[in-house]
Design a protein around this motif. Structure first.
Motif, PDB file in Angstrom:
ATOM      1  N   ASN A  20      50.151  -1.061  33.020  1.00 18.79           N
ATOM      2  CA  ASN A  20      49.988  -0.549  34.359  1.00 18.79           C
ATOM      3  C   ASN A  20      49.023   0.533  34.452  1.00 18.79           C
ATOM      4  OD1 ASN A  20      51.772  -2.228  36.578  1.00 18.79           O
ATOM      5  ND2 ASN A  20      53.230  -2.032  34.748  1.00 18.79           N
ATOM      6  N   TYR A  21      49.267   1.546  33.731  1.00 15.42           N
ATOM      7  CA  TYR A  21      48.360   2.501  33.902  1.00 15.42           C
ATOM      8  C   TYR A  21      46.908   2.141  33.475  1.00 15.42           C
ATOM      9  CZ  TYR A  21      52.127   5.761  34.377  1.00 15.42           C
ATOM     10  OH  TYR A  21      53.423   6.401  34.814  1.00 15.42           O
ATOM     11  N   GLU A  22      46.746   1.448  32.455  1.00 15.81           N
ATOM     12  CA  GLU A  22      45.430   1.100  32.157  1.00 15.81           C
ATOM     13  C   GLU A  22      44.837   0.185  33.020  1.00 15.81           C
ATOM     14  OE1 GLU A  22      45.871  -0.739  28.310  1.00 15.81           O
ATOM     15  OE2 GLU A  22      46.298   0.973  27.419  1.00 15.81           O
ATOM     16  N   LEU A  30      45.174  -1.228  44.967  1.00 16.45           N
ATOM     17  CA  LEU A  30      45.692  -1.893  43.991  1.00 16.45           C
ATOM     18  C   LEU A  30      45.906  -1.182  42.816  1.00 16.45           C
ATOM     19  CD1 LEU A  30      43.799  -5.239  44.361  1.00 16.45           C
ATOM     20  CD2 LEU A  30      46.128  -4.915  44.973  1.00 16.45           C
ATOM     21  N   SER A  31      45.085   0.017  42.557  1.00 17.64           N
ATOM     22  CA  SER A  31      45.374   1.047  41.432  1.00 17.64           C
ATOM     23  C   SER A  31      46.721   1.624  41.694  1.00 17.64           C
ATOM     24  CB  SER A  31      43.844   1.800  41.356  1.00 17.64           C
ATOM     25  OG  SER A  31      44.005   2.762  40.397  1.00 17.64           O
ATOM     26  N   THR A  46      49.813   1.942  39.290  1.00 21.21           N
ATOM     27  CA  THR A  46      50.221   3.271  39.049  1.00 21.21           C
ATOM     28  C   THR A  46      51.802   3.647  39.252  1.00 21.21           C
ATOM     29  OG1 THR A  46      47.997   4.244  39.411  1.00 21.21           O
ATOM     30  CG2 THR A  46      49.915   5.904  39.524  1.00 21.21           C
ATOM     31  N   LEU A  47      52.170   3.109  40.585  1.00 18.55           N
ATOM     32  CA  LEU A  47      53.695   3.239  40.782  1.00 18.55           C
ATOM     33  C   LEU A  47      54.443   2.371  39.912  1.00 18.55           C
ATOM     34  CD1 LEU A  47      53.322   3.383  44.773  1.00 18.55           C
ATOM     35  CD2 LEU A  47      53.824   5.154  43.315  1.00 18.55           C
ATOM     36  N   ARG A  48      53.910   1.242  39.617  1.00 21.81           N
ATOM     37  CA  ARG A  48      54.658   0.276  38.883  1.00 21.81           C
ATOM     38  C   ARG A  48      54.792   0.734  37.480  1.00 21.81           C
ATOM     39  NH1 ARG A  48      58.039  -3.505  39.692  1.00 21.81           N
ATOM     40  NH2 ARG A  48      56.692  -4.641  41.393  1.00 21.81           N
TER      41      ARG A  48
END
Length: 193
Positions: A162-164, A129-130, A134-136
């Motif tokens: 998204n990164y957080e 899921l991480s 990351t991709l999003r």
């Protein structure tokens, strides 16, 4: 006579089983195929058209691997990542818009996958899921790179969230850490801070 027929059938089944095991042993694993494809990319990346062509060839190979393993997330993840890498390095190339659209579809498909094979292992599920988050975030980041004036304000929050979220799910996600850092550096340069 029936014993002889039985013996032939057992022998035939045994030979069939050995042949199928042998055939499967000869087929390369998904990870090795992906590794080979990415290896070609790392050997041929540089500047200009050769680099762009290498990315497009790698993406085509990853599509074939994904077709061979349609229920696996790894080929989809690598395919989306390489599409986004191409797009961030070639934001105005003719292929970029199609690749971004395709990457977005792949990310959405990955989000909708059941991940049943990872369900008992919460840490593996969190890593997956991480990676999706990351991709999003990377997708939105590429949109900003394409047109900072128009898309900066529009996608800034999406990138950061998204990164957080990716780092909350997996604090050791190196790609999320690197992309977040590059994004923050880029935003500082844009704002002149």
């Amino acid at each position: 006579m029936t014993f002889q027929t039985f013996k032939h059938r057992v022998l035939a089944v045994a030979l069939f089983m050995m042949a199928s095991v042998s055939i499967q042993a000869q087929q390369p694993s998904m990870q090795s195929l992906i590794g080979q494809s990415l290896g070609k990319l790392s050997h041929s990346t540089g500047e200009g058209a050769n680099s762009a062509e290498a990315f497009l060839n790698c993406i085509a190979e990853l599509k074939r691997i994904d077709a061979m393993f349609p229920d696996s997330i790894m080929p989809k993840q690598q395919m989306a990542l390489q599409m986004l890498n191409f797009a961030v390095m070639n934001p105005h190339a003719p292929q970029t818009e199609n690749l971004l659209s395709e990457a977005e579809q792949i990310i959405t498909k990955m989000e909708q996958m059941k991940h049943a094979d990872l369900a008992p292992d919460q840490s593996a599920l969190n890593r997956t899921l991480s990676d999706i988050c990351t991709l999003r975030g990377f997708l939105y980041m590429v949109r900003i790179v394409q047109n900072p004036a128009q898309n900066g304000q529009r996608y800034y929050i999406d990138v950061m969230q998204n990164y957080e979220k990716a780092l909350k799910l997996n604090p050791e996600n190196q790609l999320a850490l690197q992309l977040q850092q590059k994004f923050l550096e880029g935003m500082k340069q844009q704002t002149g801070e």
